[in-house]
Design a protein around this motif. Structure first.
Motif, mmCIF file in Angstrom:
data_model
loop_
_atom_site.group_PDB
_atom_site.id
_atom_site.type_symbol
_atom_site.label_atom_id
_atom_site.label_comp_id
_atom_site.label_asym_id
_atom_site.label_seq_id
_atom_site.Cartn_x
_atom_site.Cartn_y
_atom_site.Cartn_z
ATOM 1 N N THR A 24 0.855 -1.181 0.000
ATOM 2 C CA THR A 24 0.000 0.000 0.000
ATOM 3 C C THR A 24 0.893 1.232 0.000
ATOM 4 N N ASP A 25 1.145 1.772 -1.184
ATOM 5 C CA ASP A 25 2.080 2.882 -1.297
ATOM 6 C C ASP A 25 1.372 4.220 -1.062
ATOM 7 N N GLY A 26 2.127 5.300 -1.219
ATOM 8 C CA GLY A 26 1.601 6.621 -0.898
ATOM 9 C C GLY A 26 0.498 7.109 -1.806
ATOM 10 N N SER A 27 0.259 6.439 -2.942
ATOM 11 C CA SER A 27 -0.834 6.859 -3.823
ATOM 12 C C SER A 27 -2.198 6.436 -3.306
ATOM 13 N N VAL A 28 -2.232 5.503 -2.354
ATOM 14 C CA VAL A 28 -3.495 4.916 -1.919
ATOM 15 C C VAL A 28 -4.218 5.876 -0.973
ATOM 16 N N ASP A 29 -5.443 6.215 -1.324
ATOM 17 C CA ASP A 29 -6.262 7.139 -0.544
ATOM 18 C C ASP A 29 -6.918 6.366 0.586
ATOM 19 N N CYS A 30 -6.243 6.328 1.742
ATOM 20 C CA CYS A 30 -6.759 5.562 2.867
ATOM 21 C C CYS A 30 -6.351 6.241 4.166
ATOM 22 N N GLU A 31 -7.010 5.833 5.261
ATOM 23 C CA GLU A 31 -6.740 6.420 6.568
ATOM 24 C C GLU A 31 -5.417 5.935 7.156
ATOM 25 N N GLY A 32 -5.072 4.687 6.869
ATOM 26 C CA GLY A 32 -3.873 4.115 7.451
ATOM 27 C C GLY A 32 -2.603 4.607 6.784
ATOM 28 N N PRO A 33 -1.464 4.325 7.414
ATOM 29 C CA PRO A 33 -0.185 4.791 6.860
ATOM 30 C C PRO A 33 0.235 3.984 5.640
ATOM 31 N N ALA A 34 0.895 4.660 4.714
ATOM 32 C CA ALA A 34 1.503 3.951 3.588
ATOM 33 C C ALA A 34 2.652 3.089 4.105
ATOM 34 N N THR A 35 2.861 1.975 3.436
ATOM 35 C CA THR A 35 3.952 1.077 3.812
ATOM 36 C C THR A 35 4.761 0.764 2.565
ATOM 37 N N PRO A 36 5.946 1.348 2.435
ATOM 38 C CA PRO A 36 6.744 1.053 1.241
ATOM 39 C C PRO A 36 7.254 -0.377 1.255
ATOM 40 N N GLY A 37 7.471 -0.893 0.080
ATOM 41 C CA GLY A 37 7.995 -2.249 -0.031
ATOM 42 C C GLY A 37 8.177 -2.605 -1.486
ATOM 43 N N PRO A 38 8.912 -3.653 -1.762
ATOM 44 C CA PRO A 38 9.240 -3.983 -3.151
ATOM 45 C C PRO A 38 8.076 -4.624 -3.891
ATOM 46 N N GLY A 39 7.865 -4.169 -5.116
ATOM 47 C CA GLY A 39 7.032 -4.916 -6.027
ATOM 48 C C GLY A 39 7.771 -6.162 -6.484
ATOM 49 N N LEU A 40 7.152 -6.917 -7.362
ATOM 50 C CA LEU A 40 7.741 -8.197 -7.763
ATOM 51 C C LEU A 40 9.122 -8.023 -8.388
ATOM 52 N N ALA A 41 9.276 -7.039 -9.282
ATOM 53 C CA ALA A 41 10.567 -6.859 -9.950
ATOM 54 C C ALA A 41 11.654 -6.477 -8.949
ATOM 55 N N GLU A 42 11.344 -5.558 -8.030
ATOM 56 C CA GLU A 42 12.333 -5.153 -7.028
ATOM 57 C C GLU A 42 12.645 -6.304 -6.066
ATOM 58 N N TRP A 43 11.618 -7.061 -5.720
ATOM 59 C CA TRP A 43 11.825 -8.218 -4.845
ATOM 60 C C TRP A 43 12.780 -9.216 -5.478
ATOM 61 N N ALA A 44 12.581 -9.487 -6.774
ATOM 62 C CA ALA A 44 13.455 -10.435 -7.468
ATOM 63 C C ALA A 44 14.903 -9.948 -7.435
ATOM 64 N N ALA A 45 15.109 -8.665 -7.705
ATOM 65 C CA ALA A 45 16.467 -8.117 -7.678
ATOM 66 C C ALA A 45 17.061 -8.205 -6.280
ATOM 67 N N SER A 46 16.246 -7.980 -5.261
ATOM 68 C CA SER A 46 16.735 -8.013 -3.878
ATOM 69 C C SER A 46 17.067 -9.433 -3.431
ATOM 70 N N VAL A 47 16.314 -10.409 -3.924
ATOM 71 C CA VAL A 47 16.651 -11.799 -3.624
ATOM 72 C C VAL A 47 17.994 -12.152 -4.259
ATOM 73 N N LEU A 48 18.196 -11.684 -5.493
ATOM 74 C CA LEU A 48 19.450 -11.992 -6.184
ATOM 75 C C LEU A 48 20.660 -11.373 -5.493
ATOM 76 N N ASP A 49 20.519 -10.111 -5.033
ATOM 77 C CA ASP A 49 21.687 -9.482 -4.398
ATOM 78 C C ASP A 49 21.750 -9.750 -2.900
ATOM 79 N N ALA A 50 20.850 -10.623 -2.410
ATOM 80 C CA ALA A 50 20.853 -11.084 -1.015
ATOM 81 C C ALA A 50 20.493 -9.988 -0.025
ATOM 82 N N SER A 51 19.853 -8.907 -0.492
ATOM 83 C CA SER A 51 19.327 -7.946 0.470
ATOM 84 C C SER A 51 17.994 -8.433 1.039
ATOM 85 N N ILE A 52 17.367 -9.391 0.376
ATOM 86 C CA ILE A 52 16.245 -10.152 0.941
ATOM 87 C C ILE A 52 16.710 -11.600 1.043
ATOM 88 N N ILE A 53 16.712 -12.127 2.257
ATOM 89 C CA ILE A 53 17.230 -13.497 2.459
ATOM 90 C C ILE A 53 16.192 -14.431 3.063
#
Length: 646
Positions: free
Chosen positions: A73-102
């Motif tokens: 739920t990124d900052g574009s979402v019109d909601c009461e709760g806080p936005a929570t940044p995080g990787p989409g699928l492409a970023e997640w794949a790159a992070s798994v490869l470089d071991a920043s996600i283990i």
């Protein structure tokens, strides 16, 4: 310590439940930070669930590019709760490869190969997507501490308990006591409707084959013999999956040829398919172009203010009469802005004077048509939404050969428009429809639509959007053409009708636009089953219907009462019982409910409807949990005070 720890049971542990869990964690500090007991009942791996599970044919793909998939739920979402940044699928794949996600399992080699070849424009396999979804679920569960317990079994029923709360009965013999129950069942199976049931009976009596509407990968196609003629009703995404399973899945393969096309090399085990549908053509392919003109801004015509003005004028709205002209005008605004600013050589007018005149014209007015004709000399570039929806309406085909040529030519034209850099206006149209689709559920109160229009929203509007925006990767259409050239795929044309001939024991497929009929002993209805609480094979839905705790959405129109088949929920996602009253502690979310939210994951930065709904539902659940924790004997309000935006 609170007087009690509220117990929340989620029935279904797919991506929609994962999204709500993440929103519960994000909203706890603001709404209710006390202890919770959260149970997730899911027979498959939580996060991916049945539809996105790893155990599928490795050739099955998503119909979205990796860059267009996120669970956050990124900052574009019109909601009461806080936005929570995080990787989409492409970023997640790159992070798994470089071991920043283990925190991922030890993937098999084919998944590592996919991760290494991943780009933002890649259409990922469903197997790889399953790992992203399961990772997100684990992350969401961890963010709730030790509150979450997963039960790898099936929920079989929900019963009201004496003294309050509900019992959720499990196939393993346990019963979970719940203060709050959330059904998030995703796509479920139903008993065949009358037509499909009659086809199944016909096939059984005559030694034929029939596949009722179902999730394609769960159907047994092994009885289909090599070279056997098979009628296929439906040319949407289920049809695309069917081609994968019956062609490459049986050992065939595609190879590139010198002109950039594909050639299919059969294994000899494939059946021969005869495919048709109401439109007679497959879904439009996804788009590879990038915008060249002015960046799209916020919606200009289909806005909350415009809908509110219509409500004040009419009280009750009709989709086609009141809303569709605004949607069409919005689509035209996006389309012509890109055409005139990104490809000005194709226009005879600058964008600014065009936009100034366009703003005051109705979409279906003669003046708007004249303005477009003056600004865009080539009629082939004019946006005709009716022709887009039904490309062969009113056309009569001389014979079967003409049908083949017309539909193959249509697919080739679609690829030329959508899988080249030369027509970014098609991407502008895609984005316009996507943004409007996400907005409809937010700005249009469903109770203010007439009953006919509610059926239109769940039926035609969803179908039209899916046809234009939710199609397959372009290479799937190239594969269709290769299979057609190989003689393994024939087109039946638009207006498909299928009947059963008791005299011959054969299914008969025909189109009154071509006059050609084809017979075969096998019929596949290539689509998901229509939603039906009353006919559901899901034991929880059957239990809700039998007990009256849940009900089907019924619409009263001039020609009688019609059921959408969907589980009826209130605007805050409370289940509505057979007595017409919202159930204060029972909630429902997902494609099988009457809510309008779409999907479980979405494109980043699009104010996606499912993320808005997840946040609002999470805040409602937390508010109910807080009231129970403070006073376990208190009566829960059927409609708690709004704590989030829908």
């Amino acid at each position: 310590m609170p007087a009690t720890i509220p117990a929340i049971v989620f029935i279904g542990g797919g991506p929609r439940t994962a999204g709500v869990l993440e929103r519960i964690a994000a909203n706890r500090p603001d709404v209710f930070a006390g202890p919770l007991q959260i149970h997730v009942v899911e027979p498959h791996v939580p996060g991916s669930g049945r539809i996105w599970r790893y155990d599928q044919d490795p050739g099955l793909l998503l119909n979205s590019m990796a860059a267009d998939i996120t669970m956050f739920t990124d900052g574009s979402v019109d909601c009461e709760g806080p936005a929570t940044p995080g990787p989409g699928l492409a970023e997640w794949a790159a992070s798994v490869l470089d071991a920043s996600i283990i925190d991922v399992p030890d993937f098999p080699q084919q998944l590592w190969d996919q991760l290494r070849s991943m780009a933002g424009t890649t259409f990922p396999t469903r197997q790889l997507q399953s790992q992203y979804l399961e990772w997100f679920f684990r992350r969401a569960a961890r963010s709730l501490g030790r509150s979450v317990t997963v039960h790898r079994t099936t929920a079989t029923g929900i019963t009201a308990l004496v003294g309050g709360g509900h019992g959720v009965e499990l196939a393993n013999g346990r019963t979970l006591r719940a203060d709050i129950v959330v059904t998030a069942l995703g796509h479920t199976d139903s008993r065949p409707d009358a037509v499909s049931a009659s086809f199944a009976d016909f096939a059984a009596r005559h030694g034929g084959y029939h596949a009722s509407p179902s999730y394609t990968t769960d159907v047994d196609y092994s009885p289909l013999a090599p070279g056997q003629d098979v009628i296929v009703s439906g040319m949407g995404l289920a049809f695309v999956d069917l081609l994968v399973l019956l062609m490459e899945g049986r050992g065939g393969r595609f190879e590139e040829v010198s002109d950039g096309g594909l050639r299919y090399l059969p294994s000899g085990r494939e059946p021969r398919l005869w495919a048709g549908s109401r439109r007679g053509v497959p879904y439009h392919s996804k788009i590879s172009a990038t915008l060249q003109g002015q960046a799209p801004g916020p919606l200009q015509f289909f806005t909350a203010a415009a809908v509110e003005s219509l409500l004040q004028q009419h009280g009750e709205l009709d989709f086609h009469q009141h809303l569709w002209p605004l949607i069409a005008k919005e689509a035209g605004h996006y389309y012509y802005r890109e055409l005139l600013t990104g490809s000005p050589e194709r226009g005879a007018m600058d964008w600014e004077p065009f936009a100034a005149r366009y703003e005051g014209l109705d979409w279906y007015s003669r003046e708007r048509a004249e303005l477009v004709a003056a600004a865009v000399p080539d009629p082939a570039l004019h946006l005709n939404l009716e022709r887009l929806d039904r490309p062969f309406d009113g056309r009569a085909f001389a014979d079967h050969r003409e049908v083949q040529d017309a539909i193959a030519g249509y697919i080739e034209d679609d690829l030329a428009l959508r899988d080249s850099p030369d027509h970014p206006e098609t991407l502008a149209l895609f984005l316009a429809l996507l943004h409007v689709y996400m907005e409809v559920g937010r700005v249009v109160p469903p109770e203010r639509l007439n009953a006919r229009s509610q059926r239109v929203v769940h039926g035609w509007w969803h179908g039209f959007f899916s046809f234009v925006d939710s199609g397959p990767p372009p290479h799937r259409l190239r594969q269709m053409l290769a299979l057609h050239r190989a003689g393994l795929l024939q087109f039946l044309g638009p207006g498909l009708e299928v009947t059963a001939d008791e005299t011959t024991g054969l299914f008969v497929a025909s189109s009154d636009q071509s006059g050609v009929a084809v017979t075969a002993k096998a019929l596949i209805e290539a689509r998901l089953p229509s939603t039906s609480v009353a006919r559901s094979l899901n034991p929880v839905l059957a239990s809700l219907h039998a007990s009256g705790l849940g009900s089907e959405q019924q619409l009263l129109t001039a020609d009688g009462i019609h059921s959408t088949g969907k589980l009826l929920v209130s605007h805050q996602h409370h289940l509505v019982g057979a007595d017409g009253k919202p159930q204060p502690a029972l909630f429902g979310i997902g494609p099988g409910t009457s809510g309008w939210g779409a999907g479980a994951f979405a494109r980043p930065k699009t104010n996606a409807a499912p993320f808005r709904e997840n946040d609002a539902l999470a805040r409602t659940i937390l508010a109910v949990a807080g009231s129970l924790a403070a006073d376990p004997s208190a009566t829960i309000s059927p409609e708690p005070a709004a704590v989030g935006k829908n």
